[in-house]
Structures are given as structure tokens and as C-alpha cells.
Design a protein around this motif. Structure first.
Motif, PDB file in Angstrom:
ATOM      1  N   ILE A   1       0.850  -1.183   0.000  1.00 26.65           N
ATOM      2  CA  ILE A   1       0.000   0.000   0.000  1.00 26.65           C
ATOM      3  C   ILE A   1       0.888   1.235   0.000  1.00 26.65           C
ATOM      4  N   VAL A   2       0.739   2.047  -1.029  1.00 27.51           N
ATOM      5  CA  VAL A   2       1.473   3.294  -1.145  1.00 27.51           C
ATOM      6  C   VAL A   2       0.494   4.419  -0.830  1.00 27.51           C
ATOM      7  N   ARG A   3       0.816   5.213   0.191  1.00 28.05           N
ATOM      8  CA  ARG A   3      -0.051   6.321   0.609  1.00 28.05           C
ATOM      9  C   ARG A   3       0.586   7.652   0.230  1.00 28.05           C
ATOM     10  N   LEU A   4      -0.225   8.488  -0.401  1.00 29.38           N
ATOM     11  CA  LEU A   4       0.193   9.837  -0.742  1.00 29.38           C
ATOM     12  C   LEU A   4      -0.537  10.791   0.193  1.00 29.38           C
ATOM     13  N   VAL A   5       0.199  11.723   0.782  1.00 27.72           N
ATOM     14  CA  VAL A   5      -0.377  12.680   1.716  1.00 27.72           C
ATOM     15  C   VAL A   5       0.110  14.069   1.325  1.00 27.72           C
ATOM     16  N   GLY A   6      -0.843  14.960   1.020  1.00 23.02           N
ATOM     17  CA  GLY A   6      -0.478  16.332   0.706  1.00 23.02           C
ATOM     18  C   GLY A   6      -0.891  16.744  -0.680  1.00 23.02           C
ATOM     19  N   GLU A   7      -0.039  17.549  -1.322  1.00 20.52           N
ATOM     20  CA  GLU A   7      -0.346  18.165  -2.610  1.00 20.52           C
ATOM     21  C   GLU A   7       0.594  17.676  -3.705  1.00 20.52           C
ATOM     22  N   ILE A   8      -0.008  17.447  -4.889  1.00 23.16           N
ATOM     23  CA  ILE A   8       0.761  17.031  -6.063  1.00 23.16           C
ATOM     24  C   ILE A   8       0.635  18.138  -7.102  1.00 23.16           C
ATOM     25  N   ASP A   9       1.776  18.595  -7.599  1.00 27.95           N
ATOM     26  CA  ASP A   9       1.736  19.572  -8.690  1.00 27.95           C
ATOM     27  C   ASP A   9       2.993  19.442  -9.542  1.00 27.95           C
TER      28      ASP A   9
ATOM     29  N   LEU B   1      -5.071   7.487  -2.270  1.00 30.58           N
ATOM     30  CA  LEU B   1      -5.062   8.940  -2.472  1.00 30.58           C
ATOM     31  C   LEU B   1      -5.937   9.663  -1.463  1.00 30.58           C
ATOM     32  N   GLY B   2      -6.416   8.966  -0.454  1.00 29.96           N
ATOM     33  CA  GLY B   2      -7.370   9.523   0.490  1.00 29.96           C
ATOM     34  C   GLY B   2      -6.914  10.773   1.218  1.00 29.96           C
ATOM     35  N   GLN B   3      -5.613  11.004   1.309  1.00 30.93           N
ATOM     36  CA  GLN B   3      -5.113  12.183   2.022  1.00 30.93           C
ATOM     37  C   GLN B   3      -4.442  13.193   1.083  1.00 30.93           C
ATOM     38  N   VAL B   4      -4.727  13.069  -0.209  1.00 27.94           N
ATOM     39  CA  VAL B   4      -4.247  14.064  -1.170  1.00 27.94           C
ATOM     40  C   VAL B   4      -5.214  15.238  -1.120  1.00 27.94           C
ATOM     41  N   THR B   5      -4.699  16.402  -0.788  1.00 30.83           N
ATOM     42  CA  THR B   5      -5.547  17.585  -0.630  1.00 30.83           C
ATOM     43  C   THR B   5      -5.633  18.433  -1.889  1.00 30.83           C
ATOM     44  N   PHE B   6      -4.709  18.223  -2.832  1.00 30.87           N
ATOM     45  CA  PHE B   6      -4.719  18.982  -4.086  1.00 30.87           C
ATOM     46  C   PHE B   6      -3.895  18.235  -5.113  1.00 30.87           C
ATOM     47  N   SER B   7      -4.354  18.287  -6.354  1.00 28.92           N
ATOM     48  CA  SER B   7      -3.538  17.824  -7.479  1.00 28.92           C
ATOM     49  C   SER B   7      -3.853  18.690  -8.678  1.00 28.92           C
TER      50      SER B   7
END
Length: 143
Positions: free
Chosen positions: A38-46, A71-77
Motif C-alpha cells: 500500500i502506497v499512501r500519498l499525503v499532501g499536494e501534487i503539482d 489517495l485519500g489524504q491528497v488535498t490537491f492535485s
């Protein structure tokens, strides 16, 4: 053989969350579990971190071919992030879960198939619901 780890490495990594990437806006972790990681992304992707994110996800495939990307904790992309995630998910046996509405909306606007349309059910798997057999289109459901 790709995706196969020596038993000592499996036991050392199993269930332990490892930091794969960290910057001021995003951090990526990986937890190895039996059958998939399980790979978890947390924060913003740009556009600033998307290249490193892709490299990180590619490296995660060396840990385990069968990935669940949360991607549940991705706040912006931004658009670059959505396109990169879409390409990554389509390039191998990957399940993307807990997709934020903002990412779903961007995918519709870009005319990209949502992660749900790729066969990931409602896009919300639990850790207790591991992917089954891999198919070439990135769908990990059995069948």
C-alpha cells in the motif's frame, strides 16, 4: 524475477510503513503486506513534485509489483499530477483507492477514465480487501 523478495527482506518490511518520498508539500509511504503493498500519498501534487512522485512510484513497483495507491489524504492535485497518476495506474497492476472528488472531477474534465471505470469498483478498497489476480489493464480484481 520481478516482484519476488528474499524471505528475510519480506519479514523485515512486512507491515512497517517506510518513507519513500518527502518534500514540503507531499510525502509518500509504503507498507508491505502479504499479496500487495500500500502506497499512501499525503499532501499536494503539482508540477513541482510530479516528476519525483513518478520516480517514487516506479521505485515502489520494485518493492512489489502489485500496488494499492491510496489517495485519500491528497488535498490537491493539478493537471500534471492527475495525468501522471493516470499513466502510472495504467502501466501495471495497480489499484487506486480513495480518490478525492477533486481528482475525479479533473479526470472527467481531461476526458481520462476514472480509477473506478478502470475496474476498481467504487475506488474505495480497505486494507483487508487485497487485490486478486493482476490483469494487463491495471485491474487487480479476480476474473
Amino acid at each position: 524475477m520481478t516482484g519476488v523478495r528474499p524471505p528475510d527482506r519480506v519479514n523485515a518490511m512486512a507491515g512497517t510503513e517506510q518513507l519513500l518520498y518527502l518534500d514540503d508539500m507531499l510525502h509518500v509511504t509504503c507498507t508491505v503486506t502479504p499479496g500487495h503493498s500500500i502506497v499512501r500519498l499525503v499532501g499536494e501534487i503539482d508540477r513541482i513534485n510530479v516528476t519525483e512522485l513518478v520516480h517514487t512510484l516506479d521505485r515502489a513497483r520494485r518493492i512489489d509489483e502489485r500496488l494499492v495507491v491510496d489517495l485519500g489524504q491528497v488535498t490537491f492535485s493539478d493537471v500534471a499530477g492527475v495525468r501522471a497518476l493516470s499513466l502510472f495506474a495504467g502501466s501495471g497492476p495497480t489499484v487506486v483507492r480513495d480518490t478525492p472528488q477533486q481528482i475525479d472531477r479533473l479526470m472527467r474534465l481531461l476526458d481520462l477514465p476514472s480509477f473506478r471505470e478502470r475496474g476498481d469498483g467504487d475506488g474505495r478498497r480497505t486494507d483487508a480487501d487485497p487485490p486478486a489476480s493482476a490483469r494487463s489493464d491495471g485491474d487487480l480484481r479476480g476474473g
